[in-house]
Design an enzyme around this catalytic site. Structure first.
Site, PDB file in Angstrom:
ATOM      1  N   ARG A  47      11.164  31.083  -0.114  1.00  0.00           N
ATOM      2  CA  ARG A  47      10.139  30.064   0.126  1.00  0.00           C
ATOM      3  C   ARG A  47       8.709  30.557  -0.160  1.00  0.00           C
ATOM      4  O   ARG A  47       7.817  29.747  -0.406  1.00  0.00           O
ATOM      5  CB  ARG A  47      10.205  29.604   1.585  1.00  0.00           C
ATOM      6  CG  ARG A  47      11.540  28.989   2.002  1.00  0.00           C
ATOM      7  CD  ARG A  47      11.727  27.619   1.395  1.00  0.00           C
ATOM      8  NE  ARG A  47      13.030  27.051   1.718  1.00  0.00           N
ATOM      9  CZ  ARG A  47      13.297  26.353   2.831  1.00  0.00           C
ATOM     10  NH1 ARG A  47      12.342  26.144   3.709  1.00  0.00           N
ATOM     11  NH2 ARG A  47      14.491  25.857   3.032  1.00  0.00           N
ATOM     12  N   ASP A 100      12.469  17.592   7.995  1.00  0.00           N
ATOM     13  CA  ASP A 100      12.203  18.934   8.529  1.00  0.00           C
ATOM     14  C   ASP A 100      10.799  19.060   9.122  1.00  0.00           C
ATOM     15  O   ASP A 100      10.388  20.168   9.515  1.00  0.00           O
ATOM     16  CB  ASP A 100      12.352  19.984   7.417  1.00  0.00           C
ATOM     17  CG  ASP A 100      13.802  20.376   7.164  1.00  0.00           C
ATOM     18  OD1 ASP A 100      14.567  20.484   8.145  1.00  0.00           O
ATOM     19  OD2 ASP A 100      14.163  20.576   5.990  1.00  0.00           O
ATOM     20  N   HIS A 136      13.564  33.038   6.632  1.00  0.00           N
ATOM     21  CA  HIS A 136      12.169  33.476   6.665  1.00  0.00           C
ATOM     22  C   HIS A 136      12.053  34.887   7.258  1.00  0.00           C
ATOM     23  O   HIS A 136      12.973  35.352   7.930  1.00  0.00           O
ATOM     24  CB  HIS A 136      11.348  32.538   7.569  1.00  0.00           C
ATOM     25  CG  HIS A 136      11.138  31.171   7.015  1.00  0.00           C
ATOM     26  ND1 HIS A 136      11.420  30.037   7.727  1.00  0.00           N
ATOM     27  CD2 HIS A 136      10.635  30.758   5.829  1.00  0.00           C
ATOM     28  CE1 HIS A 136      11.111  28.970   7.001  1.00  0.00           C
ATOM     29  NE2 HIS A 136      10.641  29.384   5.844  1.00  0.00           N
ATOM     30  N   GLU A 144       5.688  24.901  12.223  1.00  0.00           N
ATOM     31  CA  GLU A 144       5.183  26.246  11.945  1.00  0.00           C
ATOM     32  C   GLU A 144       5.061  26.516  10.443  1.00  0.00           C
ATOM     33  O   GLU A 144       4.217  27.307  10.026  1.00  0.00           O
ATOM     34  CB  GLU A 144       6.134  27.277  12.551  1.00  0.00           C
ATOM     35  CG  GLU A 144       5.759  28.700  12.185  1.00  0.00           C
ATOM     36  CD  GLU A 144       6.707  29.729  12.760  1.00  0.00           C
ATOM     37  OE1 GLU A 144       6.254  30.459  13.648  1.00  0.00           O
ATOM     38  OE2 GLU A 144       7.873  29.797  12.348  1.00  0.00           O
ATOM     39  N   ASP A 145       5.912  25.857   9.649  1.00  0.00           N
ATOM     40  CA  ASP A 145       5.913  26.169   8.215  1.00  0.00           C
ATOM     41  C   ASP A 145       4.744  25.545   7.467  1.00  0.00           C
ATOM     42  O   ASP A 145       4.418  25.975   6.357  1.00  0.00           O
ATOM     43  CB  ASP A 145       7.238  25.703   7.592  1.00  0.00           C
ATOM     44  CG  ASP A 145       8.396  26.525   8.123  1.00  0.00           C
ATOM     45  OD1 ASP A 145       8.211  27.738   8.297  1.00  0.00           O
ATOM     46  OD2 ASP A 145       9.470  25.948   8.367  1.00  0.00           O
ATOM     47  N   CYS A 156       9.633  28.165  14.921  1.00  0.00           N
ATOM     48  CA  CYS A 156       9.427  27.088  13.933  1.00  0.00           C
ATOM     49  C   CYS A 156       8.895  25.799  14.544  1.00  0.00           C
ATOM     50  O   CYS A 156       8.290  24.983  13.849  1.00  0.00           O
ATOM     51  CB  CYS A 156      10.735  26.686  13.264  1.00  0.00           C
ATOM     52  SG  CYS A 156      11.874  27.987  12.977  1.00  0.00           S
ATOM     53  N   ARG A 186       9.622  19.769   1.144  1.00  0.00           N
ATOM     54  CA  ARG A 186       8.811  19.923   2.357  1.00  0.00           C
ATOM     55  C   ARG A 186       7.308  19.987   2.057  1.00  0.00           C
ATOM     56  O   ARG A 186       6.499  20.103   2.981  1.00  0.00           O
ATOM     57  CB  ARG A 186       9.244  21.178   3.131  1.00  0.00           C
ATOM     58  CG  ARG A 186      10.708  21.139   3.589  1.00  0.00           C
ATOM     59  CD  ARG A 186      10.971  22.155   4.681  1.00  0.00           C
ATOM     60  NE  ARG A 186      10.110  21.942   5.835  1.00  0.00           N
ATOM     61  CZ  ARG A 186       9.954  22.808   6.825  1.00  0.00           C
ATOM     62  NH1 ARG A 186      10.604  23.959   6.792  1.00  0.00           N
ATOM     63  NH2 ARG A 186       9.144  22.554   7.831  1.00  0.00           N
ATOM     64  N   LEU A 217      16.956  20.316   5.289  1.00  0.00           N
ATOM     65  CA  LEU A 217      17.592  21.400   4.547  1.00  0.00           C
ATOM     66  C   LEU A 217      18.304  22.330   5.522  1.00  0.00           C
ATOM     67  O   LEU A 217      17.785  22.607   6.608  1.00  0.00           O
ATOM     68  CB  LEU A 217      16.528  22.212   3.808  1.00  0.00           C
ATOM     69  CG  LEU A 217      15.649  21.447   2.828  1.00  0.00           C
ATOM     70  CD1 LEU A 217      14.501  22.330   2.346  1.00  0.00           C
ATOM     71  CD2 LEU A 217      16.481  20.969   1.649  1.00  0.00           C
TER      72      LEU A 217
END
Ligand code: CIR
Length: 250
Positions: free
Chosen positions: A130, A60, A158, A65-66, A245, A85, A18
């Protein structure tokens, strides 16, 4: 002190991830080279690295980190806000469980780790495209020793696209976030508008790591008189990614 990091190598499908950036497609070879330099920097700063392989079908997934949050007391698998994701969280469960007891966020919570900024016992949670209020509330229920402070994300993907820690005392943030009551009282440095991307830096064991190409932000950070490392991030930036990230650090 940070002693560990978990990273995941970008896959050959990284360009399929993305992005809202209009900087063109990442060059896969250069992306791998920049990622390797990043990992080497973490190692040089004293972190032991857990390397995860690319996750086919999840372009991704190297933005680890996400997918998880690692606190001294426990870990949380997130529920990423982009449906594409979402499976990345479960995919990182095993390596995270090696270090901490794992908890999970559940529907209707959504939360990306990029929206979570920990400053001592305060956990700022960006409410963004998100991450929703249920995500912040569920996280708060898992962290009784912390104060969870939701913050609307005014721009960028973010919260940490616009604010990160610089050393142990200062925040580095954009002009928009500097006006927010949540951050106003905190010692901070404001990145110039045209260098907003440079608001995302890493502070690791007394060293600052920033992206290359942001001279005014570099001059600001030099005021902190901490060692500074500068890394090429051009290919990651094309996919809306930044320095934080690319790893889970703990
Ligand atoms: C995404 O849109 O989800 C990825 N292409 C970029 C994620 C960047 N992650 C981060 O800032 N923590």
């Amino acid at each position: 002190m940070f002693t560990h990091a978990i990273v995941r190598t970008p896959g050959p499908d990284a360009a399929d991830g993305l992005t809202t950036a209009t900087l063109g497609q990442p060059d896969p070879t250069l992306l791998l080279r920049q990622h390797a330099a990043y990992v080497q920097t973490l190692e040089e700063l004293g972190l032991a690295i857990t390397h995860l392989p690319p996750l086919p079908g999840h372009p991704d997934a190297y933005f680890v980190e996400d997918a998880a949050l690692i606190f001294p007391e426990l870990a949380v698998l997130t529920r990423p806000g982009a449906p594409e994701r979402r499976l990345e969280a479960e995919a990182i469960a095993q390596p995270v469980a090696h270090f901490r007891t794992v908890h999970r966020l559940t529907d209707p919570a959504t939360l990306d780790g990029g929206d979570v900024l920990v400053v001592n016992q305060t956990v700022f949670v960006g409410i963004s495209e998100r991450t929703n209020a249920a995500g912040a509330a569920q996280l708060a229920s898992l962290l009784p020793g912390y104060t969870v402070v939701p913050v609307p994300v005014p721009a960028g993907l973010h919260l940490k696209s616009s604010v990160t820690l610089a050393g142990s005392t200062h925040l580095l943030l954009t002009g928009a976030l500097a006006q927010r009551p949540e951050f106003k009282a905190h010692p901070h440095l404001v990145v110039p508008d045209e260098e907003a991307y440079a608001a995302n830096i890493l502070s690791l064991n007394g060293t600052l790591v920033m992206p290359r190409g942001f001279p005014r932000t570099q001059a600001l950070l030099e005021r902190l008189a901490l060692p500074l490392r500068i890394l090429d991030q051009t290919e990651v930036q094309k996919m809306d990614g930044a320095l934080t990230c690319l790893s889970l650090r703990f």
